[in-house]
Structures are given as structure tokens and as C-alpha cells.
Write a protein that holds these residues in place. Sequence first.
Motif, PDB file in Angstrom:
ATOM      1  N   ARG A  34     -16.430  -0.030  42.761  1.00  0.00           N
ATOM      2  CA  ARG A  34     -15.767   0.587  42.168  1.00  0.00           C
ATOM      3  C   ARG A  34     -15.837   1.896  42.951  1.00  0.00           C
ATOM      4  O   ARG A  34     -14.908   3.142  42.412  1.00  0.00           O
ATOM      5  N   GLU A  66     -13.623   5.918  31.144  1.00  0.00           N
ATOM      6  CA  GLU A  66     -13.284   4.986  30.221  1.00  0.00           C
ATOM      7  C   GLU A  66     -13.029   3.826  31.351  1.00  0.00           C
ATOM      8  O   GLU A  66     -13.043   2.440  31.277  1.00  0.00           O
ATOM      9  N   GLN A  67     -12.427   3.882  32.642  1.00  0.00           N
ATOM     10  CA  GLN A  67     -12.445   3.422  33.853  1.00  0.00           C
ATOM     11  C   GLN A  67     -13.786   2.558  33.764  1.00  0.00           C
ATOM     12  O   GLN A  67     -13.857   1.437  34.837  1.00  0.00           O
ATOM     13  N   LYS A  70     -14.630  -0.419  31.216  1.00  0.00           N
ATOM     14  CA  LYS A  70     -13.258  -0.888  30.737  1.00  0.00           C
ATOM     15  C   LYS A  70     -13.659  -2.093  32.173  1.00  0.00           C
ATOM     16  O   LYS A  70     -13.055  -4.103  31.956  1.00  0.00           O
ATOM     17  N   GLN A  71     -13.658  -1.230  33.253  1.00  0.00           N
ATOM     18  CA  GLN A  71     -13.726  -2.701  34.539  1.00  0.00           C
ATOM     19  C   GLN A  71     -15.129  -3.133  34.161  1.00  0.00           C
ATOM     20  O   GLN A  71     -15.637  -4.667  33.846  1.00  0.00           O
ATOM     21  N   PHE A  73     -16.567  -4.405  31.071  1.00  0.00           N
ATOM     22  CA  PHE A  73     -16.452  -5.195  30.539  1.00  0.00           C
ATOM     23  C   PHE A  73     -15.226  -7.029  30.220  1.00  0.00           C
ATOM     24  O   PHE A  73     -15.377  -7.282  29.987  1.00  0.00           O
ATOM     25  N   LYS A  74     -14.843  -6.465  32.090  1.00  0.00           N
ATOM     26  CA  LYS A  74     -14.367  -7.560  32.669  1.00  0.00           C
ATOM     27  C   LYS A  74     -14.646  -8.494  33.192  1.00  0.00           C
ATOM     28  O   LYS A  74     -14.829  -9.490  33.574  1.00  0.00           O
TER      29      LYS A  74
ATOM     30  N   ASP B 302      -4.715  -6.841  30.709  1.00  0.00           N
ATOM     31  CA  ASP B 302      -6.115  -5.789  31.229  1.00  0.00           C
ATOM     32  C   ASP B 302      -6.141  -4.588  30.875  1.00  0.00           C
ATOM     33  O   ASP B 302      -5.642  -3.760  31.426  1.00  0.00           O
ATOM     34  N   PRO B 303      -7.080  -4.372  29.888  1.00  0.00           N
ATOM     35  CA  PRO B 303      -7.287  -3.000  29.445  1.00  0.00           C
ATOM     36  C   PRO B 303      -7.313  -1.890  30.500  1.00  0.00           C
ATOM     37  O   PRO B 303      -7.210  -1.080  30.602  1.00  0.00           O
ATOM     38  N   ALA B 304      -8.300  -2.529  31.680  1.00  0.00           N
ATOM     39  CA  ALA B 304      -8.648  -1.553  32.749  1.00  0.00           C
ATOM     40  C   ALA B 304      -7.750  -1.532  33.770  1.00  0.00           C
ATOM     41  O   ALA B 304      -7.702  -0.144  34.007  1.00  0.00           O
TER      42      ALA B 304
END
Lengths: 181, 575
Positions: A34, A66-67, A70-71, A73-74, B302-304
Motif C-alpha cells: 500500500r 487513518e488509511q 484501516k488497512q 485492521f483488515k 469495508d471501513p477502509a
Amino acid sequence: MSPSAATPAHHTLSVLVENKAGVLTRIAGLFARRGFNIYSLAVAPTDDERFSRITIVVDVESKPLEQITKQLFKLINVVKINELDPDESVERELVLCSVRAGAGGTRGQVIELVQVFEGKIVDVGPDQLTVMMAGTPAKVDDFEELMRPYGIIELQRTGRVALPKLERQAPRLRSVSGKVG
Amino acid sequence: MKLTGAQALIKSLEMEGVEVMFGLPGGAILPVYDPIIDSTIRHILVRHEQGAGHMAEGYAHVTGRPGVAIVTSGPAATNIVTPLCDAYMDSIPLVVITGQVPSAAIGSDAFQECDTTGITMSVTKHNWLVMDAQDIPRIVREAFHIATTGRPGPVLIDVPKDVSMQMMDWYWPNSVDLPGYKPTTVGHPRMIKEAARFISESRRPVIYAGGGILKARAAEALRTLAEMTGIPVVTTLMARGAFPDRHELCLGMPGMHGNYTAVTAMQKSDLLIALGSRFDDRVTGKVPSFAPEAKIIHVDIDPAELGKVRRPDVPIVGDCRQVIQELVKAIEAMGGADSQPDRTEWMAQLRQWQKEFPLHYEQSFDEGGALKPQYVIEQLRDATPDDCIVVSGVGQHQMWTSQHWKFDYPYTWVNSGGLGTMGFAVPAAIGAKAGMPDRMVWAVDGDGCFQMTAQELVTAAAERIPVKIAILNNAYLGMVRQWQEMFYEERYSEVYLSPDLPDYVKWAEAMGCVGLRVERPEEVLPAIEKANSIDDRPVVIDFRTDSSEKVYPMVAAGHSNDDIIVDPAHGEGGR
């Protein structure tokens, strides 16, 4: 890489992960794919053997925090992520440093500095000392700068580890994204 | 009950309700193929592992159930990386099982060894290397759970040969224990209320429906929302069929090759209601000038995705169906249709654009007039049932099919959107037909795409899966040719393929299919009717189409959607 670790472009994430094979690869792979940058990284098991804690200092100049969270966390093995605000957490880093310090020359000065910084002499050679020092990242930076003029042979920093500060009320942890609880 | 790891694996797949799987055996997966003989699961033997992956995708697209593929180690595992990545980009639930060299040999560069979990880590939602046969039922259970919940996606289980042969005590877990995986499905009530308020204040709203609508089985809910509020809907390439094309509120496909009205409606809107869509670059064009006046409501599981490209004013993490149903309730509570402002001016503007800038092509019936690909697609559309499943590859033929077909039912359109995988159509069509044997399945393919995976027609013929393939044979890698014509001063570099090398009719016949050739517009319908009447083997029609035909409208890569070129026939700038 700038030694000043506390610039606003850096954020400390405390990431609780399942203690399973390949988790670090997944995280490192995600950062690479990413285009996120890792500034420093420290990994170790927690008191609960099912989980490890990874303290990642991320460089958020390339991508917003934030990005990144969030990534992260996936990833299935990531259980919880907290952003540790420097004002609301204790952060420590350890450095090992072999420095030139000849018996007839600068050895006394180096020992004196190590004492001032509450460090330790961990190994002694004919004209070198290996010293250890732990402290806040900024203090470790200062120490490193002060050692530099004597001639650093080798230096290894651990990367930051951090925990939230204890307060009278519950610690004001900013849960970036909470899968748990 | 004592079972081998291999028996436990197949039994676990049966427990998950798997009816069909696509695969090809080899050394490291040999032990797993033995219990397949005794299993209730239908195994379809492919001719290349990429085909197995795309078939599983086609199956998953049309059935909504996870597609399963099973292949061996090394080259088989690397051959299935493309379908994994394709499924990852388009959020298709897949469970892929790969063989691995015996665990003691891992890391030794053994024959047919590769680091499968390492290679596939970035193209799967999760993957596992099984080190103990006792873990197999738990891992299979977790794999299906992860593949099908939250934002769906592909997962992979890598099974070393010794683990397949190891004995284990059979069990079936009642539940999964994944402390780090708890997808949010219920939208935040306050955000849903806020969304309802935004909608009731908008004069120029557009619903921007994406593939998430289909994944969430939310087509009905979407229709309720659109009809109650009277808000027009654009359906992205991944959402074609999620809202009926023949519905008066449907504006069709937006994006790089979207129609003028869909593209411009988004550009001029004051509120985009993004439902299961992800602001893909092929939709937004140049991001800073995309829908500049629009407020954004963004719903995604998908929160992202929220804020990845465009910061939403109202972010809602949740399952599209549940969120839309709650949103409908919230709007009803405000007075339903009566709460909506007067939007006659906006609707009139949209109708005006639709009238002024329709899709355009001209089929000549004169002697020597070239066959237009759009004409073929429209003839095919009109000569097939409305619930016909249409599968496409990637390129010009894909865009023309998406533009000219009328998708009135969900799950009738199967294509490779995010990854843009040429060669997707033939195997995906086979997978779709395997999942929906009673439905007619047509693949519209390009000649370039067809040559990449057409060997799977042998699979279709051998397994009696009667798919139908329409090759729009323009003798070129057409989309690349179009870009070279438009942006590289007609310097055509390595795009010519020849119309009759290979001979597609002979190729079809050699693979156990019926092969037909069409060169004139008046031959189109009879050939399609003939193909429709054949149901005992696959049919391939080689349509010789006009090489110079280009896909319009078009927004050039990196340009603003305001710079849409409708059609050169519309004069300067195409407007």
C-alpha cells in the motif's frame, strides 16, 4: 532517516496481533503493497501467550494514518490497534553502541556521559567501550549525538516500545478501530 | 472416527455444502484426489489451473456461494494467482486449496515447491499453511467464514502432502473463533438519520450503486429506496443488473466508457449516495474534479473504502442491504416520498441529456459494409431470454456489452472489473453454467481474450457444459489499438492479431464444440438462433467485426469527467 523520532510526521501504533506464524510478514507485506512507510518496529509476545504486541512507528507523510490503520485492521490476525499519543503514553527505546574510548584518551569522558544518561557499560575492549542506554526516543537521540564525536563503531537501536500512561481515571486511549469489546 | 487429512479435507468441504469444485491434480495434491472418487462433490477437471480459478469465480458470481478450486503445488499454485487477484479486486468469495511439498521439504527448493502462502498473501483475504491434519476442519470452517462474510474475497489453504496423509480424529467445529475478525454489518443509526436528512435536502441526487449491492443481495432494497425517493441510479460495471436497465430511474453505467447522462449526472449532482461502490479511478476520472459540488454519503462494509479516495460527508460502515433498509425506514419516518423536495428540474435535465446524447453506432447493410460489434450485441440481447447470463472478457467487447445489453436482473452479468483479466470469459462462463445449469449462458469475448483461455472449451465439451461464445473478432487487441489510434498518432505497435489465424471455427470443432462464422449483418440473427437451439455442446460463433470501431463515450485516462468525448460524430470535442 532523520534521527528525530518525535516529529509530527510520525505516529506510534500499538498493534495487538494473534501470535501466529507469518503475522509480521503480513503486516510488512501490507505496508509495502500500500506504499506505507515503517519508521521503526518492535515485536514481542505479551503476557498472554495467544497474542503479541507490535509497536510500529509509521511515517504518515506518504499516506494518512487513518488509511494505514484501516488497512492494517483488515488483516485477520490483527486484533486491536491503538494510536499512542506521545503526551498520553510512555515510550522507551534502548540503544547499544560501541564507541572509541582509548584508555589514555577519551574513555573517562565517555564513562561520564554514560553515567549522566543513566546508561551502562556492557563490554570493555582495549580502546573501545560498548555502552547501553534506555530512555525516551528523544533522549536516546541526544545520547547518540553526544557519542558521535568520539567515533561510533557500531550502533543498534531497538525501535520504540510504548504503553498508555496510567491516569487516575481510565487511560485516554484513542481506539483507532476496535474489533474487540 | 479416524480419517486421513485428505479425507478430513473433502469431508469438511462437504460439510460446507460444496456441490462442485474445479481443479486439476498433481503430485503434492495426490492424496486429496483419492477421496474425491467417493465424494458427493462434483469435480470438474480443467485444462489449466487459471481456468479452475476463473470457473470458481463465475460460479460464485451467479450463485452467490463461494467458488472452490483445488490444484497442486508449485506451478499450479502460481497459475491460480491471477484468479485469486481477480477475485480479490472484485470481492468474489473463493476457497482455493493447493497441495504443498511434504512439510519436511518446505524451504529446500524441492520439486514443484513454491512459497504459496507468501506469494498469495497480498491477493487473498487470508491464507493458511496447514501443519497438522488435526487443524483441517477448523481451518476449512474459518476459510469459508472469512471468504463469505464482511467484504467477500478469496482465501487459500495450502496443504503439505504429509499432512494430507496424516491421521486425525474427525470433528466439526460448531463455530469459529477469530478474535481479530468481526465485520460490522449494522450501520450507525445516527449516521443513517443524517443520510436521510442529506437526501431530503438534495435537489440533484444520484445513487452510485456498486458491486457491493450484489454482494449484499441488496437489489430489492435498492429498488425500494430509489422508487420511494425518486432518485436516479447509476450502476457501475460491477453493478450492472443490480438495478434494472429498463427502469425509468436507471441511468446506466458511469465511468471512462459510461454514457453521457450517467457520467454527467454524477458530475453535476449535489449528492452522491455511494452504495457498495469504491470511487474507482475508472469511475471518477481525475479525482479533484470529480463531482465537485456533490456531498457524499458512502456506505460500505469495508471501513477502509470510506475516505480512501474521497472523504464522505456521511460515512456508514455496514452491510448494504441492512443499511439501505434502515435508510428507507428513516426516510419513511420523515414522511417518505413527501419528504423529498421537488426535483422535476433535475429529472428534466437528465431526460434532456438522454435524448441529446444516446449511445450511437451505425450499422450499414450495404454490400461491403462492415459488421459492427454493437449490432451483434444488440441482436444477441434481443434473441436471448431476459435472464440470460452474460459473461465477458476485458476490453472493447466488454464495454460494448455493458453499454448495449439491457440488464434487468441481478447476477446476469459476469465480468472482470478491478483486475481487468483478459481471458476471463470462457472459464467464467463455464463456471456460471455449472452453477446455473438451467439458464442460458453466453460469453461475449474478444479475439485476443479468447486465445488466452479457450482451451477450457475442451473442459466444457467433456463435462457437457453447453456454454455459448460470441467472439467479436476484429483481428486486433482492440482497446490497445483504440488508445494507439487516439493517443499515439495511429502508430499501431504489436496489436494486430489476424482475423483467421487461428481459424476459430476449426478450433471450436477440434475442441468438441460447434463452430460458426458470421461476416454479414443479415447472418447474425440466424447464427444466434442456431446457437440457441444447440444444448448438448458448446457453441462458438466467430463474428468478423469492424476493426476500426471504437468505444464511445470516452473520458481519457487522467482527465476530468467534464471532458467526456461522446462520439466524433458530434463534432469538435465530441459534445
